[in-house]
Enzyme design. Structure first.
Site, mmCIF file in Angstrom:
data_model
loop_
_atom_site.group_PDB
_atom_site.id
_atom_site.type_symbol
_atom_site.label_atom_id
_atom_site.label_comp_id
_atom_site.label_asym_id
_atom_site.label_seq_id
_atom_site.Cartn_x
_atom_site.Cartn_y
_atom_site.Cartn_z
ATOM 1 N N LYS A 90 -19.877 -7.921 -29.171
ATOM 2 C CA LYS A 90 -20.517 -9.534 -28.799
ATOM 3 C C LYS A 90 -20.659 -9.600 -27.658
ATOM 4 O O LYS A 90 -21.621 -10.391 -26.816
ATOM 5 C CB LYS A 90 -19.614 -10.515 -29.575
ATOM 6 C CG LYS A 90 -19.570 -10.321 -31.065
ATOM 7 C CD LYS A 90 -18.698 -11.593 -31.761
ATOM 8 C CE LYS A 90 -17.377 -11.626 -31.325
ATOM 9 N NZ LYS A 90 -16.660 -10.635 -31.835
ATOM 10 N N GLY A 140 -10.938 -9.896 -27.037
ATOM 11 C CA GLY A 140 -11.353 -9.607 -25.641
ATOM 12 C C GLY A 140 -13.055 -9.022 -25.601
ATOM 13 O O GLY A 140 -13.453 -8.409 -26.974
ATOM 14 N N HIS A 141 -13.746 -9.490 -24.812
ATOM 15 C CA HIS A 141 -15.213 -8.984 -24.640
ATOM 16 C C HIS A 141 -15.167 -8.118 -23.566
ATOM 17 O O HIS A 141 -14.930 -8.268 -22.466
ATOM 18 C CB HIS A 141 -16.052 -10.093 -24.641
ATOM 19 C CG HIS A 141 -16.131 -11.021 -26.069
ATOM 20 N ND1 HIS A 141 -16.851 -12.347 -25.802
ATOM 21 C CD2 HIS A 141 -15.829 -10.655 -27.008
ATOM 22 C CE1 HIS A 141 -16.698 -12.912 -27.074
ATOM 23 N NE2 HIS A 141 -15.989 -11.926 -27.969
ATOM 24 N N ASP A 177 -25.895 4.569 -31.340
ATOM 25 C CA ASP A 177 -25.626 5.903 -30.549
ATOM 26 C C ASP A 177 -24.628 6.461 -30.951
ATOM 27 O O ASP A 177 -24.800 7.967 -30.820
ATOM 28 C CB ASP A 177 -25.901 5.708 -29.044
ATOM 29 C CG ASP A 177 -24.644 4.823 -28.486
ATOM 30 O OD1 ASP A 177 -24.661 3.560 -28.995
ATOM 31 O OD2 ASP A 177 -23.842 5.122 -27.829
#
Length: 423
Positions: free
Chosen positions: A15, A39-40, A332
């Protein structure tokens, strides 16, 4: 446009990057729940920034970042985060960062209690030990201490003494722990308050005035839907409302003023800590994907458990959040796989569940029903257009879109801002 960004799995969906990108077109970025247990991670120009309390939008100039009333704040962690950003060239003033006066405050006794409770449990929850749960418990028990209380030393003194009178009894008699000194906590927190006071304000008035002036508001959730206290895989959840509905509770903006909800999901599934995980990989394959995707917690460094995409789980998240658009991250990571699976149901005692069951036995003892897809075996991290994606990649994404009944509008193929495809 007022938009909520919400995780549609167990958190850690990426996010931070999505918020960072969308913050370019927002005036206010508002964190509405959780604490420093979240945590971002955002990567800009090769430099990695990890946020715990401050909204990810702080990396953009002329944006106002708000820590809403639904967040529980550890002043020590917040000051450390401000200093860390300063060391990386990001200077924060009181026009850029505002903290709700109604945020509840985490104290040392919350952190210790968190760890002691976990140590005594037969079934471990997997708490981060950061004091989040005990702080929210005090909030609900109506004995919590808020930021506004810290601003008034006499009120703070009364409330802290009252809390320690009860807490120290519990620590000594239940946990055989020595307890806490009033003087040290009182002195330390007044010092930290002195440094934070310039950021503290009535954010309800601030946010609603911004909405009245037609400013663009971006609401940032921490964790994910299935760590929500009501809609998650209870009791292996966090202690706040992580769903889109929490944006109103945790900020003071009325529900009718929310225009759109964007859900963020990984192209596979991860979770941290204990709890059911129907599509979890075998250990060896889980280790492979974890290393490919760098699946370690941004806050704790804990290795994340990994599994196939679970559409039963994600479709429930679309339902409870009112998600109309999806951002798919870490596509990916699947580039080298010959075969990719998607869970479309849970088989338990001869019955197939297509909607998410909250029964613990069903969640832990089911056999996932999978659809298989041929992998694309091509690198996608350099691709910037949906049309340029391999045919099998587009087939995979199209099927996810159909299963979740929401439109995919963003696809992330790497950690950097530019490694993003807008569909």
């Amino acid at each position: 446009m007022n938009t909520v960004i919400v995780g549609a799995q167990w958190g850690d969906e990426g996010k931070g990057k999505i918020i960072d990108i969308l913050a370019q077109d927002a005036d206010y970025i508002i964190r509405y729940q959780g604490g420093s247990n979240a945590g971002h991670t955002v990567v800009v120009d090769g430099k990695e920034y990890i946020f715990h309390l401050i909204p990810s939008g702080i990396l953009h100039r002329n944006k106002i970042c708000v820590i809403g009333n639904g967040v529980v704040v550890d002043p020590q962690v917040l000051l450390g985060e401000i200093n860390d950003l300063k060391s990386k060239g990001v200077y924060i003033n009181n026009k850029q960062l505002r903290i709700s006066q109604n945020c509840h405050v985490i104290f040392p006794y919350h952190r210790i209690l968190d760890k002691l409770r976990e140590s005594k449990r037969t079934f471990k929850i997997g708490t981060t030990g950061r004091g989040i749960g005990p702080c929210y418990a005090d909030k609900i028990a109506r004995c919590g201490i808020r930021m506004i209380d810290l601003l008034n030393p006499s009120v703070f003194k009364i409330k802290l003494k009252d809390n320690l009178k009860e807490k120290n009894e519990i620590f000594k008699k239940v946990y055989a722990y020595g307890g806490f000194s009033f003087e040290k906590i009182y002195r330390d927190y007044l010092k930290m308050t002195d440094r934070l006071s310039k950021y503290i304000c009535d954010t309800v008035v601030l946010i609603n005035e911004a909405a009245r002036l037609k400013k663009s508001l971006l609401f940032e959730g921490a964790q994910g839907t299935f760590l929500d206290i009501d809609f998650g895989t209870y009791p292996y959840v966090t202690s706040s409302s992580a769903t889109a509905g929490g944006a109103c509770i945790g900020s003071g903006l009325p529900p009718l003023k929310i225009d759109k909800v964007i859900g963020v999901v990984k192209a596979y599934t991860t979770r941290v800590g204990e709890g059911p995980f129907p599509t979890e990989f075998s250990k060896s394959f889980g280790d492979f994907i974890r290393n490919q995707g760098r699946e370690f917690g941004a806050t704790t460094g804990r290795p994340r458990r990994c599994g196939w995409f679970d559409s039963v789980l994600a479709r429930q998240a679309v339902l409870v959040n009112g998600i109309s658009e999806l951002a798919i991250t870490k596509l990916d990571v699947l580039d080298t796989l010959k075969t990719i699976k998607v869970c479309t149901g849970y088989k338990y005692r001869g019955k197939i569940f297509r909607s998410f069951p909250y029964d613990a036995d069903v969640l832990t003892k089911n056999k996932p029903v999978y659809e298989e897809f041929s992998g694309w075996l091509k690198t996608t991290s350099h691709i910037r257009s949906y049309k340029q994606l391999p045919v099998n990649t587009k087939k995979y994404l199209s099927r996810l879109q159909d299963l979740l009944r929401a439109k995919i509008t963003m696809v992330s193929v790497g950690s950097r801002r530019e490694e993003t495809i807008f569909a």
